[in-house]
Design an enzyme around this catalytic site. Structure first.
Site, PDB file in Angstrom:
ATOM      1  N   GLN A 292       0.833  -1.202   0.000  1.00  0.00           N
ATOM      2  CA  GLN A 292       0.000   0.000   0.000  1.00  0.00           C
ATOM      3  C   GLN A 292       0.867   1.250   0.000  1.00  0.00           C
ATOM      4  O   GLN A 292       1.893   1.317   0.663  1.00  0.00           O
ATOM      5  CB  GLN A 292      -0.922   0.003   1.211  1.00  0.00           C
ATOM      6  CG  GLN A 292      -1.980  -1.088   1.191  1.00  0.00           C
ATOM      7  CD  GLN A 292      -3.036  -0.856   0.124  1.00  0.00           C
ATOM      8  OE1 GLN A 292      -3.246   0.278  -0.316  1.00  0.00           O
ATOM      9  NE2 GLN A 292      -3.698  -1.926  -0.299  1.00  0.00           N
ATOM     10  N   TYR A 321      -6.520 -11.772  -4.304  1.00  0.00           N
ATOM     11  CA  TYR A 321      -5.603 -10.702  -4.712  1.00  0.00           C
ATOM     12  C   TYR A 321      -4.817 -10.264  -3.475  1.00  0.00           C
ATOM     13  O   TYR A 321      -4.740  -9.085  -3.139  1.00  0.00           O
ATOM     14  CB  TYR A 321      -6.346  -9.506  -5.316  1.00  0.00           C
ATOM     15  CG  TYR A 321      -7.303  -9.838  -6.439  1.00  0.00           C
ATOM     16  CD1 TYR A 321      -6.856  -9.985  -7.753  1.00  0.00           C
ATOM     17  CD2 TYR A 321      -8.663  -9.993  -6.188  1.00  0.00           C
ATOM     18  CE1 TYR A 321      -7.745 -10.285  -8.781  1.00  0.00           C
ATOM     19  CE2 TYR A 321      -9.562 -10.288  -7.215  1.00  0.00           C
ATOM     20  CZ  TYR A 321      -9.098 -10.430  -8.506  1.00  0.00           C
ATOM     21  OH  TYR A 321      -9.985 -10.715  -9.522  1.00  0.00           O
ATOM     22  N   GLU A 345      -2.802 -15.129  -4.847  1.00  0.00           N
ATOM     23  CA  GLU A 345      -2.175 -14.039  -5.572  1.00  0.00           C
ATOM     24  C   GLU A 345      -1.542 -14.592  -6.849  1.00  0.00           C
ATOM     25  O   GLU A 345      -0.882 -15.638  -6.822  1.00  0.00           O
ATOM     26  CB  GLU A 345      -1.112 -13.362  -4.707  1.00  0.00           C
ATOM     27  CG  GLU A 345      -0.233 -12.360  -5.420  1.00  0.00           C
ATOM     28  CD  GLU A 345      -1.001 -11.212  -6.035  1.00  0.00           C
ATOM     29  OE1 GLU A 345      -0.749 -10.901  -7.210  1.00  0.00           O
ATOM     30  OE2 GLU A 345      -1.860 -10.613  -5.342  1.00  0.00           O
ATOM     31  N   ASP A 388      -9.646  -7.784  -2.908  1.00  0.00           N
ATOM     32  CA  ASP A 388      -8.894  -6.533  -3.077  1.00  0.00           C
ATOM     33  C   ASP A 388      -8.246  -6.517  -4.455  1.00  0.00           C
ATOM     34  O   ASP A 388      -7.031  -6.646  -4.598  1.00  0.00           O
ATOM     35  CB  ASP A 388      -7.837  -6.417  -1.974  1.00  0.00           C
ATOM     36  CG  ASP A 388      -7.083  -5.092  -2.028  1.00  0.00           C
ATOM     37  OD1 ASP A 388      -7.540  -4.168  -2.723  1.00  0.00           O
ATOM     38  OD2 ASP A 388      -6.020  -4.990  -1.381  1.00  0.00           O
ATOM     39  N   CYS A 415      -9.939   0.546  -5.187  1.00  0.00           N
ATOM     40  CA  CYS A 415      -9.258   1.830  -5.401  1.00  0.00           C
ATOM     41  C   CYS A 415      -9.830   2.569  -6.604  1.00  0.00           C
ATOM     42  O   CYS A 415      -9.240   3.554  -7.053  1.00  0.00           O
ATOM     43  CB  CYS A 415      -7.758   1.617  -5.571  1.00  0.00           C
ATOM     44  SG  CYS A 415      -7.315   0.579  -6.978  1.00  0.00           S
TER      45      CYS A 415
END
Length: 460
Positions: A292, A321, A345, A388, A415
């Site tokens: 992040q 993710y 992932e 995510d 996002c």
């Protein structure tokens, strides 16, 4: 056409739209205008004004009736008024810098609600929240920054929708430790990108990147170039403060998986830490891995996720993710040794980071796979899911696979409000209820925002 000769129009600016621009109209033509504020009367330099274009684009270069929420931009390189006056273009990365922070958040509220309504037909009341311990001007929050390098070795950034490079020697949104590296003093000629990061532990990282076709015939040439460049860098890198990781990287633009790496330090990863719900956590994140960007994002997002999902001991949950495992770590604590966490992932780099981070936690199963492939092959369901995805969102295939699993709780971290609106609409259409939405101003002085949402459905 030079910036001085760009066609100009005078308009009144309408509402803020997703993407960081106001909507204006001139003689029936829609114009997306950056660097303005709704309600202002301005002169716009048209940076994209083709006769056959469905809409035009432009920058504010003069303000005739200013909003009460306008302020002097904190960064000359991104100030549209001053850069156009100097016959240049403003760089991207701080397109809301001319707006007082409280009004930035009001505009983001409006954009988030409008986007969910327009794309997803969802009525949502959301209020953009300031992160804890934020700088009063919204500066110094980026722990990761990237810069372009010109043919002569000049470090800079691109203006919006432009391949040009404008030289910069500081980035006010970057953490002070990144600016203290003075990256522009490095011998940069030949490289195309430079990446810098600073960790929660105060470690610094620098990655210099080239774009180069990598084949069997070029591998040795690439290696020689890296070795030669390393000789130039060694004496300079020793002067950089708290440098923990330095890496030279050649990336193949047509085949991203083909890379050549040369590490110039003993360490190849940064240590990231955060305290979440009273527990201290630590992660190893590779030099070219994902973490992040905002310095307070890990604790903020993980806390919001915990409060929404309320995972319990013994439950089976999944982090999709998952990256290096921010949410995986917190979920593993919540479900305990009697529970299970699937951490999924696709990136080989960050999946390897996750495997390292959870090597001694038997309740965590790290899987390197595309999320849609994992969901289709999984023979089980879960008590709860954390989703995510990247900016493009999860997409219809992943949403359909999730729906088929009959999962009672889904926490969606996003996002991008547009891709979230699309995915949220698909979940609601499939019978989920959007119970809660929180929006965070995780990218001050830009148009970006982050949201954490809870979807629930009664399991049949």
């Amino acid at each position: 056409m030079s910036e001085n000769n760009l066609p100009r129009v005078r308009v009144e600016l309408g509402p803020m739209a997703h993407g960081g621009h106001c909507v204006a109209r001139h003689e029936g033509r829609v114009i997306f205008v950056r660097h303005g504020i709704p309600g202002e009367v301005v002169t716009v330099a048209l940076t994209d004004a083709g006769e056959k274009s469905r809409f035009w684009r432009g920058d504010v270069i003069q303000v005739h009736r200013a909003s009460e929420h306008r302020r002097t931009h904190f960064w000359l390189a991104a100030d549209s008024l001053k850069t156009h006056a100097a016959r240049n273009l403003p760089v991207g990365g701080a397109e809301y810098g001319h707006i007082h922070l409280p009004h930035q958040r009001r505009l983001k509220n409006q954009v988030f609600r409008d986007t969910l309504n327009r794309i997803g037909k969802l009525q949502v009341e959301a209020y953009v929240e300031e992160l804890p311990d934020e700088d009063p001007q919204g500066l110094g929050w980026r722990t990761r920054s990237s810069f372009a390098i010109g043919p002569t070795g000049v470090m800079g950034m691109h203006p919006h929708r432009s391949n040009r490079i404008s030289a910069v020697k500081n980035f006010p949104l970057a953490h002070p430790r990144i600016n203290e590296l003075k990256l522009w003093t490095l011998p940069l000629r030949g490289a195309q990108r430079i990446h810098a990061a600073t960790s929660a532990e105060g470690e610094n990282l620098v990655v210099l990147e080239w774009l180069h076709r990598i084949t069997r015939s070029t591998t040795e040439v690439v290696k020689q170039q890296l070795d030669s460049y390393a000789e130039q860098l060694h004496p300079v890198l020793s002067e950089l403060p708290n440098l923990n990781v330095a890496l030279l990287m050649v990336s193949d633009p047509k085949h991203p998986s083909r890379r050549q790496l040369l590490t110039l330090t003993e360490n190849t990863a940064l240590t990231e830490t955060a305290t979440i719900d009273g527990t201290d956590y630590s992660w190893q994140v590779s030099a070219d891995g994902f973490w992040q960007i905002h310095r307070n994002a890990p604790a903020t997002l993980a806390t919001a996720m915990l409060e929404m999902l309320q995972p319990e001991a013994g439950q089976h949950v999944a982090d999709l993710y998952a990256g290096a495992g921010l949410f995986t770590a917190v979920l593993a604590t919540a479900v305990g040794e009697t529970g299970r966490v699937d951490s999924v992932e696709a990136s080989p780099i960050t999946s390897a980071d996750a495997a390292t981070n959870f090597a001694h936690q038997p309740q965590v199963q790290v899987t390197r796979a595309m999320v849609e492939t994992f969901l289709k092959r999984a023979k089980t369901s879960w008590d709860a899911i954390v989703l995510d995805p990247p900016r493009a969102g999860a997409g219809p295939e992943v949403i359909a696979a999730l729906v088929a699993k009959d999962i009672p709780k889904i926490c969606y971290v996003s996002c991008d409000p547009a891709s979230f609106a699309r995915d949220a609409a698909d979940l609601v259409q499939a019978g989920y209820s959007l119970e809660e939405v929180r929006v965070f101003d995780m990218y001050p002085n830009t148009h970006h925002m982050e949201s954490v949402s809870l979807f629930t459905r009664k399991v049949v």
